[in-house]
Design a protein around this motif. Structure first.
Motif, PDB file in Angstrom:
ATOM      1  N   SER A   1       0.762  -1.321  -0.047  1.00 24.40           N
ATOM      2  CA  SER A   1      -0.142   0.113  -0.026  1.00 24.40           C
ATOM      3  C   SER A   1       0.914   1.315  -0.029  1.00 24.40           C
ATOM      4  CB  SER A   1      -1.157  -0.002   1.075  1.00 24.40           C
ATOM      5  OG  SER A   1      -0.526  -0.701   2.275  1.00 24.40           O
ATOM      6  N   LEU A   2       1.976   1.023   0.340  1.00 24.38           N
ATOM      7  CA  LEU A   2       2.920   2.256   0.375  1.00 24.38           C
ATOM      8  C   LEU A   2       3.760   2.367  -1.124  1.00 24.38           C
ATOM      9  CD1 LEU A   2       4.593   2.207   3.924  1.00 24.38           C
ATOM     10  CD2 LEU A   2       2.849   3.910   2.986  1.00 24.38           C
ATOM     11  N   ARG A   3       3.554   1.554  -1.874  1.00 24.09           N
ATOM     12  CA  ARG A   3       4.154   1.360  -3.080  1.00 24.09           C
ATOM     13  C   ARG A   3       4.514   3.028  -3.823  1.00 24.09           C
ATOM     14  NH1 ARG A   3       1.213  -2.070  -7.123  1.00 24.09           N
ATOM     15  NH2 ARG A   3       0.700  -0.024  -7.290  1.00 24.09           N
ATOM     16  N   ASP A   4       3.135   3.181  -4.320  1.00 23.71           N
ATOM     17  CA  ASP A   4       2.879   4.630  -5.168  1.00 23.71           C
ATOM     18  C   ASP A   4       3.310   5.592  -4.236  1.00 23.71           C
ATOM     19  OD1 ASP A   4       1.800   3.078  -6.867  1.00 23.71           O
ATOM     20  OD2 ASP A   4      -0.088   3.803  -6.872  1.00 23.71           O
TER      21      ASP A   4
END
Lengths: 409, 290
Positions: free
Chosen positions: B260-263
């Protein structure tokens, strides 16, 4: 720049709307003629008849708009049920009458339809709608009017309980809430399939996916299972190999794949097999698509998902076919809701020994078990959220096949 | 595990690279970000679908048709939209707005024509995997990486070693001077759009083979755009390096930190880079970025 982008966007949206409308007018256009006539004649006929001569049951849904396919199916199911009941002598010796009104699938129209049928037709109870957005405002009206209403496919939690957690005493539903499937899945995996180690895959920020996932986790762990990996993707992702590598390194016996998009589920399964992960995959009603098994190209062979029973029992199928034979159209599960709503109210009136709306409300709330065509329904008096029997579907070749029914839990 | 994730990152980066180079090429000539570029990939993918399902062409032919489809639409956009705006002497912002509009139109149009349904090519694609050490490498990934590598090397050769490449570089450097020296600016710009469109077509077909074909698949263009900014807008090698970097970074963030922190990390990298080195890794042009 924003303005122009907005204009372009709205133009594009208008184009799509027109196009969508074009496609759906065909089924809708035939509906109003059929549905409006009985509704009006029913009202007229009802007026002269003395109060208490007949038992009036309301039905509200979208009968003329884009989703009238479901609305009219529910109406037809209810009408057919009432025909049957009247032919067998009615309820408590009285004939039953259906007051159907068009809520257009809109909150405002549905609320005014409900007010109208309470004030002018003195209904005992009302069935519908199939939309949470309509039933949430209708719930407050029902509470004020002291007339029970029964949502059909309205699955949002706020339909029966308000934001502060207080029960709407007059609002009921016949479907399970979104997260209920999670409990069924977790229990089935541990108790029936005997799984001990599992991985959970959900979509970050997707309320349905995350809440179903949380319930799977609770049920799975409550039964002594261990969740060895929990991974998420983002909405719109198409490559899951990163998460799959993490999952694969933990060697789970089963992966719960809670995605609401069948093509993504198929891609997930294919990528898992490519990476040497051969374990069982299991999902919720987000897998409910005729295309899923074929799209996965064998990667889901022997895998399961849990969803509604639909027309998979002989009784439900026979009733669906009767509705189609009588009214035309396609077999829509909504007709089972309409039929079961009528029979549930009949059951409540008979237990209460009276057709007084408040007595009927109490009887609905005290329903232990109601055996309908949509499956066995067990009422929770605290939340008005029923537990229901579900169906397990198994992937065999190019299609998912109905495997068995799991009882309400 | 590490090796597996690296492979995944490179294969994701390969798709970004094919699109990122297109952004860079067009930016280097016209100083605007062609927001409809991702849609050229989508159109290429659908062209291949039509050729393989309706015309029933063999896959190689359908794939080539897909590449041609992306190129053709890119060319037509230049010919009938961007060129007119350029001739009117309108600011570059207008080109970008037109591109956003085209992007919407293409997405909605494919929604209407093909519906939102996911489609895949009617061919049994090689789904087998090769096990290298502890990692599984998909045959399809290897094939698509090889195709990407060949296409990108051909592109770099074309830009650096051919007369066409020289013309393009001259226009990028100073369009006015190039015109005075006898270079046909418009026809070279048209050729660049053909080239960028066909690269997008390759990306679209490969993407469709690996995942699925759907109307919003062109949204991957946003990631490619970030990659081209990281690499330095206007630089083709920069776009390739930026794309690989972004693909690998995203994969590692998903694997070791959180999906969920990728972008968040992708955009953070972009912001940090723009603060520290505004021209990007290989960039030449500082002003008017994006």
């Amino acid at each position: 720049m924003k303005k122009l982008a907005a204009i372009l966007l709205s133009a594009a949206m208008a184009v799509t709307l027109v196009a969508c409308g074009g496609g759906s007018t065909a089924p809708a256009s035939s509906a109003p003629a059929e549905s409006a006539a009985p509704a009006e004649s029913a009202e007229e006929a009802a007026a002269p008849a003395a109060e208490g001569d007949t038992i009036k049951i309301g039905y509200i849904s979208d009968l003329t708009g884009a989703t009238s396919l479901w609305g009219t199916a529910g109406q037809h199911g209810a009408e057919l049920a009432i025909q049957d009941i009247n032919a067998e002598g009615g309820i408590l010796g009285k004939q039953v009458e259906l007051i159907a009104m068009d809520g257009k699938g809109e909150a405002a129209d549905s609320v005014s339809a409900l007010k109208k049928m309470v004030e002018e037709n003195s209904i005992v109870a009302e069935i519908g709608t199939n939309f949470s957005s309509c039933n949430i405002p209708m719930a407050s009206v029902a509470d004020e009017a002291h007339v029970p209403i029964i949502g059909t496919a309205a699955s949002n939690e706020l339909v029966t309980v308000d934001e502060n957690g207080n029960l709407h005493p007059y609002s009921f539903r016949m479907c399970f809430i979104d997260s209920y499937l999670g409990t069924v899945i977790g229990n089935y995996a541990t108790k029936t399939l005997g799984m001990k180690n599992a991985a959970l895959f959900t979509v970050a920020g997707n309320t349905n996916s995350e809440s179903v996932g949380a319930f799977i986790k609770d049920a799975f762990e409550a039964n002594g299972g261990t969740l060895v990996a929990e991974e998420q993707c983002q909405e719109g992702d198409v490559d899951f190999r990163t998460q799959l590598a993490n999952i694969g390194s933990k060697n789970p016996e089963i992966i719960f794949v809670v995605m609401n998009d069948y093509a993504k589920t198929a891609t997930f399964a294919k990528q898992a097999r490519e990476m040497g992960i051969e374990c069982l995959l299991m999902g919720h009603d987000g897998w409910d698509s005729a295309q899923l098994a074929g799209e996965a190209g064998g990667a889901l062979e022997g895998c399961y998902y849990v969803s509604r029973i639909g027309f998979n029992t002989p009784e439900a199928k026979a009733f669906g076919e009767r509705v189609v034979a009588e009214y035309g159209g396609t077999m829509e599960a909504e007709c089972l809701f309409g039929r079961d709503g009528v029979y549930w109210i009949k059951d409540a009136i008979e237990r209460a020994g009276s057709a007084d709306p408040e007595a009927v409300r109490d009887a609905l709330e005290q329903t232990d078990v109601f055996e309908g065509l949509i499956g066995t329904l067990v009422m929770d008096a605290e939340t008005h959220n029923p537990s229901m029997a579900c169906a397990i579907y198994e992937c065999k070749g190019d299609a998912f096949e109905f495997k068995e029914i799991v009882e309400a839990q | 595990m590490f090796f597996q994730q690296l492979i995944t990152g490179i294969s994701v980066g390969g798709i970004y690279a094919l699109l990122a180079t297109g952004y860079s090429l067009i930016y280097s000539l016209l100083d605007f970000s062609n927001w409809s570029h991702g849609e050229f990939a989508m159109i290429g993918a659908y062209t291949a679908i039509v050729f393989s399902t309706v015309v029933k062409a063999p896959f190689a032919l359908a794939a080539l048709a897909g590449v041609a489809g992306g190129a053709l639409v890119s060319f037509l956009c230049e010919r009938f939209a961007y060129r007119r705006i350029r001739r009117n002497g309108a600011p570059n912002m207008f080109l970008m707005i037109a591109a956003m509009g085209l992007s919407n139109v293409f997405q909605q149009a494919s929604n209407l024509i093909f519906t939102g349904q996911y489609r895949s090519y009617p061919f049994q694609l090689p789904v087998s995997t090769v096990k290298v050490g502890s990692a599984y490498i998909g045959v399809l990934d290897v094939v698509s990486l090889l195709i990407t590598a060949v296409v990108l090397m051909a592109l770099i050769y074309m830009i650096n070693k051919t007369q066409f490449g020289l013309n393009v570089r001259a226009i990028a450097n100073n369009a006015g001077a190039a015109k005075v020296l006898g270079i046909k600016v418009d026809s070279n710009i048209a050729k660049v759009f053909l080239l960028a469109g066909s690269l997008a077509g390759v990306a679209g077909v490969l993407y469709g083979m690996k995942y699925n074909v759907f109307p919003t698949m062109g949204n991957v263009g946003l990631k490619a755009f970030i990659a081209s900014v990281i690499g330095g807008l206007g630089s083709v090698p920069g776009a390739i390096v930026g794309a690989m970097l972004l693909g690998v970074l995203e994969t590692f963030v998903s694997a070791y930190i959180s999906s969920s922190l990728r972008d968040f990390f992708s955009f953070a990298l972009l912001i940090v880079l723009l603060l520290v080195k505004p021209s990007g890794l290989f960039g030449v042009d500082v002003q008017d970025k994006a």
